[in-house]
Motif scaffolding. Structure first.
Motif, PDB file in Angstrom:
ATOM      1  N   MET A  89      -3.687   5.390 -15.010  1.00 58.10           N
ATOM      2  CA  MET A  89      -3.963   6.702 -14.464  1.00 58.10           C
ATOM      3  C   MET A  89      -5.230   7.222 -15.140  1.00 58.10           C
ATOM      4  SD  MET A  89      -1.495  10.075 -14.175  1.00 58.10           S
ATOM      5  CE  MET A  89      -0.194   9.199 -14.896  1.00 58.10           C
ATOM      6  N   THR A  90      -6.143   7.723 -14.338  1.00 60.58           N
ATOM      7  CA  THR A  90      -7.370   8.271 -14.891  1.00 60.58           C
ATOM      8  C   THR A  90      -7.131   9.678 -15.389  1.00 60.58           C
ATOM      9  OG1 THR A  90      -8.059   9.128 -12.757  1.00 60.58           O
ATOM     10  CG2 THR A  90      -8.780   6.888 -13.322  1.00 60.58           C
ATOM     11  N   HIS A  91      -8.018  10.119 -16.294  1.00 61.44           N
ATOM     12  CA  HIS A  91      -7.854  11.439 -16.895  1.00 61.44           C
ATOM     13  C   HIS A  91      -7.825  12.539 -15.848  1.00 61.44           C
ATOM     14  CE1 HIS A  91      -8.050  14.707 -19.710  1.00 61.44           C
ATOM     15  NE2 HIS A  91      -9.131  15.163 -19.110  1.00 61.44           N
ATOM     16  N   GLU A  92      -8.686  12.439 -14.820  1.00 62.96           N
ATOM     17  CA  GLU A  92      -8.746  13.531 -13.852  1.00 62.96           C
ATOM     18  C   GLU A  92      -7.475  13.656 -13.012  1.00 62.96           C
ATOM     19  OE1 GLU A  92     -11.012  11.024 -13.818  1.00 62.96           O
ATOM     20  OE2 GLU A  92     -10.933  10.063 -11.891  1.00 62.96           O
ATOM     21  N   SER A  93      -6.634  12.621 -13.018  1.00 62.57           N
ATOM     22  CA  SER A  93      -5.418  12.713 -12.223  1.00 62.57           C
ATOM     23  C   SER A  93      -4.168  12.893 -13.069  1.00 62.57           C
ATOM     24  CB  SER A  93      -5.277  11.476 -11.332  1.00 62.57           C
ATOM     25  OG  SER A  93      -5.086  10.326 -12.121  1.00 62.57           O
ATOM     26  N   VAL A  94      -4.308  13.131 -14.364  1.00 61.56           N
ATOM     27  CA  VAL A  94      -3.141  13.373 -15.203  1.00 61.56           C
ATOM     28  C   VAL A  94      -2.489  14.672 -14.727  1.00 61.56           C
ATOM     29  CG1 VAL A  94      -2.338  13.887 -17.540  1.00 61.56           C
ATOM     30  CG2 VAL A  94      -4.101  12.145 -17.176  1.00 61.56           C
ATOM     31  N   PRO A  95      -1.238  14.573 -14.270  1.00 57.88           N
ATOM     32  CA  PRO A  95      -0.619  15.774 -13.721  1.00 57.88           C
ATOM     33  C   PRO A  95      -0.066  16.711 -14.784  1.00 57.88           C
ATOM     34  CG  PRO A  95       0.895  13.935 -13.526  1.00 57.88           C
ATOM     35  CD  PRO A  95      -0.394  13.385 -14.110  1.00 57.88           C
ATOM     36  N   ALA A  96      -0.032  17.963 -14.421  1.00 59.83           N
ATOM     37  CA  ALA A  96       0.745  18.954 -15.152  1.00 59.83           C
ATOM     38  C   ALA A  96       2.084  19.033 -14.418  1.00 59.83           C
ATOM     39  CB  ALA A  96       0.047  20.302 -15.127  1.00 59.83           C
ATOM     40  N   PHE A  97       3.155  19.198 -15.149  1.00 55.42           N
ATOM     41  CA  PHE A  97       4.482  19.249 -14.528  1.00 55.42           C
ATOM     42  C   PHE A  97       4.990  20.672 -14.495  1.00 55.42           C
ATOM     43  CE2 PHE A  97       4.228  14.931 -16.263  1.00 55.42           C
ATOM     44  CZ  PHE A  97       4.407  14.219 -15.082  1.00 55.42           C
ATOM     45  N   LEU A  98       5.669  20.979 -13.424  1.00 54.35           N
ATOM     46  CA  LEU A  98       6.300  22.274 -13.245  1.00 54.35           C
ATOM     47  C   LEU A  98       7.723  22.023 -12.778  1.00 54.35           C
ATOM     48  CD1 LEU A  98       6.111  25.394 -13.022  1.00 54.35           C
ATOM     49  CD2 LEU A  98       5.298  25.054 -10.683  1.00 54.35           C
ATOM     50  N   GLU A  99       8.669  22.641 -13.463  1.00 50.30           N
ATOM     51  CA  GLU A  99      10.063  22.565 -13.041  1.00 50.30           C
ATOM     52  C   GLU A  99      10.433  23.858 -12.345  1.00 50.30           C
ATOM     53  OE1 GLU A  99      13.099  21.092 -15.815  1.00 50.30           O
ATOM     54  OE2 GLU A  99      11.387  20.632 -17.123  1.00 50.30           O
ATOM     55  N   ILE A 100      11.082  23.714 -11.230  1.00 52.16           N
ATOM     56  CA  ILE A 100      11.615  24.865 -10.509  1.00 52.16           C
ATOM     57  C   ILE A 100      13.129  24.717 -10.551  1.00 52.16           C
ATOM     58  CG2 ILE A 100      11.704  26.095  -8.308  1.00 52.16           C
ATOM     59  CD1 ILE A 100       8.890  26.095  -9.380  1.00 52.16           C
ATOM     60  N   ILE A 101      13.794  25.638 -11.227  1.00 50.03           N
ATOM     61  CA  ILE A 101      15.242  25.513 -11.418  1.00 50.03           C
ATOM     62  C   ILE A 101      16.040  26.581 -10.674  1.00 50.03           C
ATOM     63  CG2 ILE A 101      15.018  24.290 -13.606  1.00 50.03           C
ATOM     64  CD1 ILE A 101      15.685  26.906 -15.044  1.00 50.03           C
ATOM     65  N   GLU A 102      15.336  27.544 -10.103  1.00 50.47           N
ATOM     66  CA  GLU A 102      15.998  28.574  -9.296  1.00 50.47           C
ATOM     67  C   GLU A 102      15.109  28.873  -8.099  1.00 50.47           C
ATOM     68  OE1 GLU A 102      16.985  32.011 -11.617  1.00 50.47           O
ATOM     69  OE2 GLU A 102      18.186  30.858 -13.034  1.00 50.47           O
ATOM     70  N   GLY A 103      15.725  29.136  -6.968  1.00 52.36           N
ATOM     71  CA  GLY A 103      14.970  29.364  -5.744  1.00 52.36           C
ATOM     72  C   GLY A 103      13.936  30.465  -5.841  1.00 52.36           C
ATOM     73  N   ARG A 104      14.236  31.503  -6.602  1.00 54.18           N
ATOM     74  CA  ARG A 104      13.302  32.635  -6.706  1.00 54.18           C
ATOM     75  C   ARG A 104      12.005  32.255  -7.407  1.00 54.18           C
ATOM     76  NH1 ARG A 104      13.788  34.514 -11.876  1.00 54.18           N
ATOM     77  NH2 ARG A 104      15.736  34.022 -12.939  1.00 54.18           N
ATOM     78  N   GLU A 105      11.990  31.117  -8.116  1.00 52.80           N
ATOM     79  CA  GLU A 105      10.781  30.655  -8.801  1.00 52.80           C
ATOM     80  C   GLU A 105       9.781  29.977  -7.856  1.00 52.80           C
ATOM     81  OE1 GLU A 105      12.773  29.588 -13.120  1.00 52.80           O
ATOM     82  OE2 GLU A 105      12.370  27.976 -11.699  1.00 52.80           O
ATOM     83  N   MET A 106      10.227  29.648  -6.647  1.00 52.57           N
ATOM     84  CA  MET A 106       9.378  28.935  -5.692  1.00 52.57           C
ATOM     85  C   MET A 106       8.552  29.947  -4.911  1.00 52.57           C
ATOM     86  SD  MET A 106       8.539  25.916  -4.370  1.00 52.57           S
ATOM     87  CE  MET A 106       9.853  24.753  -4.657  1.00 52.57           C
ATOM     88  N   SER A 107       7.263  30.010  -5.193  1.00 56.75           N
ATOM     89  CA  SER A 107       6.382  30.922  -4.465  1.00 56.75           C
ATOM     90  C   SER A 107       6.207  30.432  -3.032  1.00 56.75           C
ATOM     91  CB  SER A 107       5.008  30.993  -5.147  1.00 56.75           C
ATOM     92  OG  SER A 107       4.313  29.771  -4.964  1.00 56.75           O
ATOM     93  N   SER A 108       5.794  31.329  -2.155  1.00 54.94           N
ATOM     94  CA  SER A 108       5.588  30.933  -0.763  1.00 54.94           C
ATOM     95  C   SER A 108       4.469  29.900  -0.648  1.00 54.94           C
ATOM     96  CB  SER A 108       5.295  32.158   0.107  1.00 54.94           C
ATOM     97  OG  SER A 108       4.115  32.801  -0.336  1.00 54.94           O
ATOM     98  N   GLY A 109       3.451  30.000  -1.489  1.00 52.54           N
ATOM     99  CA  GLY A 109       2.363  29.027  -1.460  1.00 52.54           C
ATOM    100  C   GLY A 109       2.810  27.652  -1.912  1.00 52.54           C
ATOM    101  N   LEU A 110       3.627  27.603  -2.961  1.00 55.77           N
ATOM    102  CA  LEU A 110       4.134  26.333  -3.454  1.00 55.77           C
ATOM    103  C   LEU A 110       5.114  25.722  -2.450  1.00 55.77           C
ATOM    104  CD1 LEU A 110       3.616  24.558  -5.850  1.00 55.77           C
ATOM    105  CD2 LEU A 110       5.399  25.780  -7.088  1.00 55.77           C
ATOM    106  N   ARG A 111       5.933  26.556  -1.835  1.00 57.25           N
ATOM    107  CA  ARG A 111       6.839  26.079  -0.786  1.00 57.25           C
ATOM    108  C   ARG A 111       6.035  25.448   0.341  1.00 57.25           C
ATOM    109  NH1 ARG A 111       7.890  27.968   4.193  1.00 57.25           N
ATOM    110  NH2 ARG A 111       9.865  27.429   5.152  1.00 57.25           N
ATOM    111  N   ARG A 112       4.974  26.111   0.774  1.00 53.03           N
ATOM    112  CA  ARG A 112       4.124  25.587   1.855  1.00 53.03           C
ATOM    113  C   ARG A 112       3.546  24.235   1.457  1.00 53.03           C
ATOM    114  NH1 ARG A 112      -0.771  25.507   1.768  1.00 53.03           N
ATOM    115  NH2 ARG A 112      -1.049  27.301   0.424  1.00 53.03           N
ATOM    116  N   GLU A 113       3.038  24.121   0.220  1.00 56.02           N
ATOM    117  CA  GLU A 113       2.472  22.846  -0.246  1.00 56.02           C
ATOM    118  C   GLU A 113       3.529  21.747  -0.275  1.00 56.02           C
ATOM    119  OE1 GLU A 113      -0.674  22.432  -3.358  1.00 56.02           O
ATOM    120  OE2 GLU A 113      -0.008  24.485  -3.824  1.00 56.02           O
TER     121      GLU A 113
END
Length: 180
Positions: A1-25
Motif C-alpha cells: 500500500m502506498t503512503h497516499e492510500s493509507v486509510p484513516a478508519f472511522l467506526e460508526i457504532i450508532e445510527g445517529r453517528e452516520m451523517s447524511s453525506g457519509l450515508r450517501r457515500e
C-alpha cells in the motif's frame, strides 16, 4: 500500500453517528461495487441507489455498540471502503462475530484498502467488541478465499452450488473463520 492510500478508519457504532453525506457515500460505494460485479450482497446487478439505500438504512438502524458496527476506510476524507461486523444476541454464540459486505470502492482498488479493513476489523472485534472469533461467507469462483487466506482466515466448509447467479452459473458459498 502506498503512503497516499493509507486509510484513516472511522467506526460508526450508532445510527445517529452516520451523517447524511457519509450515508450517501456508503450507498454510492455499494451501488458502484455491485454494478461492477462485486459480491457485495446484491447478486443481480444493476442496482439503483434507492434499492441499496433501503438495505443500508436497515443496517444503519441496527447499529449498536455491542452488536453491530460499521468500519469505514477513508482516504483524504473520501470513503474508500467499508464493512459491517455483527454479533448475535444469542448467548450461545455471542463470543463470535460475522463480517458482512467488505467493499472497496472501484476507484480505490489495488491499493490494499480491503486488506487494511480486514486487519483493522480483527483488532476492533477482539479489543473493542470482546469477540474470540470472526466468520464470513464468500462467493466462490472469484478468488476471495485466496484473498482472505492471505490474511489468516481458514476455509472451514463450502455449500456447493449454493449461489445461482444465472442459469448454469452456480457458485459455492465458502465458509471461513478467523481466531482472534
Amino acid at each position: 500500500m502506498t503512503h497516499e492510500s493509507v486509510p484513516a478508519f472511522l467506526e460508526i457504532i450508532e445510527g445517529r453517528e452516520m451523517s447524511s453525506g457519509l450515508r450517501r457515500e456508503l450507498v454510492e460505494c455499494w451501488v458502484t461495487v455491485t454494478n461492477a460485479g462485486g459480491a457485495a450482497g446484491f447478486p443481480f446487478p444493476p442496482v439503483s441507489f434507492d434499492e441499496v439505500a433501503v438495505v443500508a438504512d436497515r443496517l444503519i438502524a441496527g447499529l449498536d455498540p455491542e452488536r453491530s458496527r460499521f468500519l469505514l476506510a477513508l482516504v483524504d476524507g473520501t470513503l474508500a471502503g467499508w464493512l459491517n461486523v455483527r454479533r448475535s444476541v444469542d448467548p450461545l454464540i455471542a463470543h463470535w462475530g460475522t463480517v458482512h459486505h467488505l467493499q472497496t470502492h472501484t476507484g480505490f482498488r489495488g491499493r490494499g484498502i480491503g486488506a487494511a479493513l480486514m486487519r483493522r476489523v480483527r483488532q476492533v472485534a477482539r479489543e473493542e467488541m470482546g469477540l474470540e472469533q470472526l466468520r464470513l461467507a464468500a462467493r466462490g469462483g472469484v478468488g476471495l478465499e485466496d484473498f482472505y487466506g492471505r490474511l489468516g482466515w481458514k476455509e472451514i466448509g463450502r455449500w456447493p452450488g449454493a449461489l445461482r447467479l444465472a442459469p448454469g452459473d452456480d457458485r459455492d458459498e465458502i465458509l471461513m473463520m478467523l481466531d482472534l
